[in-house]
Design a protein around this motif. Structure first.
Motif, PDB file in Angstrom:
ATOM      1  N   PHE A  45     -62.647  -7.763  -7.588  1.00 20.67           N
ATOM      2  CA  PHE A  45     -61.925  -6.595  -8.050  1.00 20.67           C
ATOM      3  C   PHE A  45     -61.053  -6.206  -6.863  1.00 20.67           C
ATOM      4  CE2 PHE A  45     -63.492  -2.826 -10.927  1.00 20.67           C
ATOM      5  CZ  PHE A  45     -62.314  -2.904 -11.642  1.00 20.67           C
ATOM      6  N   HIS A  47     -58.879  -3.051  -5.526  1.00 22.55           N
ATOM      7  CA  HIS A  47     -58.400  -1.672  -5.644  1.00 22.55           C
ATOM      8  C   HIS A  47     -57.375  -1.418  -4.544  1.00 22.55           C
ATOM      9  CE1 HIS A  47     -61.571  -0.923  -8.529  1.00 22.55           C
ATOM     10  NE2 HIS A  47     -61.216   0.348  -8.648  1.00 22.55           N
ATOM     11  N   GLU A  57     -60.151   8.603  -2.991  1.00 18.79           N
ATOM     12  CA  GLU A  57     -60.696   7.664  -3.969  1.00 18.79           C
ATOM     13  C   GLU A  57     -60.018   7.868  -5.328  1.00 18.79           C
ATOM     14  OE1 GLU A  57     -63.237   5.114  -4.417  1.00 18.79           O
ATOM     15  OE2 GLU A  57     -62.692   4.846  -2.335  1.00 18.79           O
ATOM     16  N   TRP A  58     -59.708   9.104  -5.631  1.00 25.72           N
ATOM     17  CA  TRP A  58     -58.983   9.444  -6.859  1.00 25.72           C
ATOM     18  C   TRP A  58     -57.742  10.234  -6.468  1.00 25.72           C
ATOM     19  CZ3 TRP A  58     -62.687  11.669 -11.245  1.00 25.72           C
ATOM     20  CH2 TRP A  58     -63.474  10.621 -11.742  1.00 25.72           C
ATOM     21  N   HIS A  96     -54.033   2.837 -10.971  1.00 23.95           N
ATOM     22  CA  HIS A  96     -55.303   3.570 -10.954  1.00 23.95           C
ATOM     23  C   HIS A  96     -55.045   4.964 -11.513  1.00 23.95           C
ATOM     24  CE1 HIS A  96     -59.234   4.960  -9.132  1.00 23.95           C
ATOM     25  NE2 HIS A  96     -59.572   3.789  -9.649  1.00 23.95           N
ATOM     26  N   HIS A  97     -56.073   5.856 -11.428  1.00 25.39           N
ATOM     27  CA  HIS A  97     -55.958   7.169 -12.084  1.00 25.39           C
ATOM     28  C   HIS A  97     -54.755   7.991 -11.587  1.00 25.39           C
ATOM     29  CE1 HIS A  97     -59.853   5.949 -13.337  1.00 25.39           C
ATOM     30  NE2 HIS A  97     -60.568   6.509 -12.378  1.00 25.39           N
ATOM     31  N   TYR A 142     -56.325  -4.278 -14.552  1.00 25.51           N
ATOM     32  CA  TYR A 142     -56.932  -2.945 -14.702  1.00 25.51           C
ATOM     33  C   TYR A 142     -55.753  -1.998 -14.843  1.00 25.51           C
ATOM     34  CZ  TYR A 142     -59.177   1.409 -12.947  1.00 25.51           C
ATOM     35  OH  TYR A 142     -59.638   2.696 -12.767  1.00 25.51           O
ATOM     36  N   TRP A 180     -59.400  -4.490 -18.048  1.00 30.11           N
ATOM     37  CA  TRP A 180     -60.413  -3.486 -17.698  1.00 30.11           C
ATOM     38  C   TRP A 180     -59.977  -2.109 -18.154  1.00 30.11           C
ATOM     39  CZ3 TRP A 180     -63.758  -0.492 -14.495  1.00 30.11           C
ATOM     40  CH2 TRP A 180     -64.964  -1.122 -14.163  1.00 30.11           C
ATOM     41  N   ASP A 182     -61.006   1.578 -18.000  1.00 32.59           N
ATOM     42  CA  ASP A 182     -61.902   2.461 -17.256  1.00 32.59           C
ATOM     43  C   ASP A 182     -62.016   3.796 -17.980  1.00 32.59           C
ATOM     44  OD1 ASP A 182     -62.997   4.218 -15.359  1.00 32.59           O
ATOM     45  OD2 ASP A 182     -62.130   3.076 -13.709  1.00 32.59           O
ATOM     46  N   ALA A 184     -63.252   6.576 -16.881  1.00 31.95           N
ATOM     47  CA  ALA A 184     -63.327   7.783 -16.036  1.00 31.95           C
ATOM     48  C   ALA A 184     -62.200   8.770 -16.361  1.00 31.95           C
ATOM     49  CB  ALA A 184     -63.270   7.395 -14.569  1.00 31.95           C
ATOM     50  N   GLU A 238     -73.186   1.254 -10.388  1.00 29.79           N
ATOM     51  CA  GLU A 238     -72.223   0.593  -9.490  1.00 29.79           C
ATOM     52  C   GLU A 238     -72.929   0.116  -8.226  1.00 29.79           C
ATOM     53  OE1 GLU A 238     -69.207   3.669  -9.286  1.00 29.79           O
ATOM     54  OE2 GLU A 238     -68.203   2.879 -11.068  1.00 29.79           O
ATOM     55  N   ASP A 282     -70.076  -4.486 -11.686  1.00 33.18           N
ATOM     56  CA  ASP A 282     -69.006  -4.112 -10.749  1.00 33.18           C
ATOM     57  C   ASP A 282     -69.592  -3.309  -9.606  1.00 33.18           C
ATOM     58  OD1 ASP A 282     -69.423  -1.974 -12.642  1.00 33.18           O
ATOM     59  OD2 ASP A 282     -67.595  -1.029 -11.902  1.00 33.18           O
ATOM     60  N   TRP A 289     -64.200   2.441  -3.433  1.00 33.04           N
ATOM     61  CA  TRP A 289     -63.474   1.363  -4.124  1.00 33.04           C
ATOM     62  C   TRP A 289     -62.169   1.025  -3.385  1.00 33.04           C
ATOM     63  CZ3 TRP A 289     -65.878  -1.318  -7.808  1.00 33.04           C
ATOM     64  CH2 TRP A 289     -66.979  -0.729  -8.431  1.00 33.04           C
TER      65      TRP A 289
HETATM   66  C1  FUL Z   1     -64.523   4.071 -11.963  1.00 40.44           C
HETATM   67  C2  FUL Z   1     -63.292   4.687 -11.298  1.00 40.44           C
HETATM   68  O1  FUL Z   1     -63.275   6.083 -11.428  1.00 40.44           O
HETATM   69  C3  FUL Z   1     -63.333   4.263  -9.855  1.00 40.44           C
HETATM   70  O2  FUL Z   1     -62.300   4.829  -9.109  1.00 40.44           O
HETATM   71  C4  FUL Z   1     -63.251   2.744  -9.822  1.00 40.44           C
HETATM   72  O3  FUL Z   1     -61.989   2.308 -10.300  1.00 40.44           O
HETATM   73  C5  FUL Z   1     -64.383   2.135 -10.648  1.00 40.44           C
HETATM   74  C6  FUL Z   1     -64.318   0.646 -10.745  1.00 40.44           C
HETATM   75  O4  FUL Z   1     -64.395   2.667 -11.945  1.00 40.44           O
HETATM   76  O5  FUL Z   1     -64.720   4.526 -13.242  1.00 40.44           O
END
Ligand code: FUL
Length: 479
Positions: A45, A47, A57-58, A96-97, A142, A180, A182, A184, A238, A282, A289
């Motif tokens: 993976f 990131h 991270e976010w 990413h987010h 992703y 992928w 996600d 979140a 995780e 994962d 990450w």
């Molecule tokens: C989570 C994400 O919020 C993390 O930042 C990361 O990407 C992980 C693999 O999945 O849900």
């Protein structure tokens, strides 16, 4: 009388040449793409985004593209490292987010095209895809559904944006083996300057069936990862731990209820699940990450990665190990060293298969036909297997190692093309002419590796104590 004799002879010949039919498949079965995914065993993976430069991270979604500026960027180094250490595929956080796109998407200004990096000409998605082709790794995508940058997030208009981006990715880059999704969503974000909290209903807002169909039309063989699949499910943590009992089968409906205990269900699957949705493990090589310099000393050691291998691949799942590039745009030296050490450990621990071509006897084999003989277990051919008659749900296998050897691991594989079957088994060894039980476990699935207290013996006995249908075992290795 003469005619009768001829008929009798013909009947006997017909009986003796009649093929013993293979076991009927036990549904559900993996698709061709899922089978190929199981065989990959280890993927990485990656990131990488503005978080790499902010230390978050976010990302909130208000990060300036100007901060994305790796100084020694080399995607070839990432993929070469993964190839050399035995990984078969790579999944890249294209977005990413925080919403920042690693390719110059024509649907947003929030991307590499507005970064000083390569004067806005850079494209990480393209580079990773090309490097994957060069090193013969599979490429995965992703694309975070939650987008904290986009003004329309939370409204139907955002779905058009998200789908446009998928179309852009799947028509410009590929082939893509895994996508992928996600789940979140923390609610708040920049959202085009509104800086507010936006709540969506995860189960309905994204209209997943339409989106998945759109992607399937472009890439029929792609596997969709999400908590509940449909191609691959989340393992429920995780920390690198698949269930000690791990069914690749599950009933997807049971996962959407949001009820307590969902992690355990995802972790273990369901013995009588309606669909083949295997768990993907994962886990990050670091604490976070994304890359953070302060975690340089916290990179998982080769021994920790090896333990994770045993609790993921060794429990019938595929490992998705996150290895994040640093601010230079390189996989950091500490991560490279750990990956290399991990590879050396794998090669050393699984160097000599003591069971290879060794004699195996079985309590019975299917129709007494040599096509299903126990010698298929140690012939290193994944396409042959040992099996029993339909009504025989247990069996004893004895492996004669020829001489006394120290053993540390037992590897077993079911031929999952016929479904996952085994519910429990035990391991015994010959100790002074008596069988001594040293281990017991539940499921096997695609692969099961049992780590033993190292012990000397010349004979090993494996008893399949229970199985959903006659066991179909394709491989047995001993190290
Ligand atoms: C989570 C994400 O919020 C993390 O930042 C990361 O990407 C992980 C693999 O999945 O849900």
């Amino acid at each position: 009388m003469k005619n009768f004799s001829v008929l009798l002879i013909l009947f006997i010949v017909a009986c003796s040449t009649r093929e013993v039919q293979p076991p009927a498949p036990l549904f559900p079965l993996p698709s061709e793409s899922q089978l190929a995914w199981h065989e990959m065993e280890m993927n990485t993976f990656v990131h990488f985004t503005t978080n790499t430069f902010t230390g978050k991270e976010w990302g909130y979604g208000d990060e300036s593209p100007a901060i994305f500026n790796p100084t020694e960027y080399d995607a070839d180094q990432w993929i070469r490292t993964f190839k050399e250490t035995g990984f078969k595929g790579v999944i890249l956080t294209c977005k990413h987010h925080d919403g920042f796109c690693l390719w110059p998407s024509k649907y947003t200004e929030h991307s590499v095209k507005n970064s000083p990096w390569k004067n806005g000409e850079g494209n990480v998605v393209r580079d990773v895809m090309r490097a994957c082709k060069k090193y013969e790794l599979k490429f995965g995508v992703y694309l975070s559904p939650w987008d904290r940058n986009h003004a329309d997030y939370g409204t139907p208009a955002y779905l058009d944006y998200y789908r446009n981006q998928l179309t852009e990715l799947f028509t410009s880059y590929g082939p893509v083996f895994e996508m992928w999704f996600d789940g979140a969503n923390g609610g708040d974000g920049y959202y085009g300057g509104k800086r507010e909290k936006r709540s969506i209903k995860g189960s309905t807002y994204y209209e997943w069936p339409t989106t998945l169909q759109l992607v399937r039309d472009m890439e029929p063989d792609v596997l969709f990862f999400s908590d509940a699949g449909p191609g691959v499910r989340w393992v429920g943590n995780e920390r690198g731990l698949a269930g000690e009992t791990n069914w690749s089968t599950i009933t997807p409906d049971t996962l959407y209820a949001g009820k307590a205990g969902i992690e355990k269900l995802l972790n273990e699957g369901s013995e009588n699940g309606s669909h083949w949705v295997p768990a993907e493990v994962d886990v990050s090589i670091r604490k976070g990450w994304f890359y953070h310099a302060e975690e340089d000393s916290l990179v998982k050691t080769p021994e920790q990665l090896f333990d994770i291998y045993l609790t993921s691949v060794g429990r019938g799942s595929t490992l998705l190990l996150n290895v994040p590039p640093d601010r230079r745009g390189l996989i950091h030296e500490n991560d490279v060293a750990s990956l290399q050490g991990f590879r050396e450990l794998l090669d050393a621990e699984f160097k000599t298969d003591l069971a290879l071509n060794k004699k195996v006897s079985a309590s019975s084999h299917r129709g007494n036909d040599k096509q299903y003989s126990p010698s298929n277990l140690t012939d290193s051919n994944p396409n042959t297997y040992w099996s029993t008659d339909d009504e025989t749900l247990s069996g004893i296998l004895e492996i004669d190692l020829g001489e006394s050897k120290k053993i540390k691991y037992i590897v077993l594989q079911e031929d999952i093309r016929l479904g996952q079957r085994v519910k429990s088994f035990t391991i015994e060894i010959n100790k002074n002419s008596e069988w001594q039980k040293i281990s017991a476990a539940t499921t096997i699935g695609y692969k099961r590796i049992l780590r033993l207290e190292p012990i000397e013996t010349d004979k090993v006995k494996i008893t399949i104590t229970n199985s959903k249908a006659c066991p179909v075992i394709s491989n047995l290795e001993i190290y």
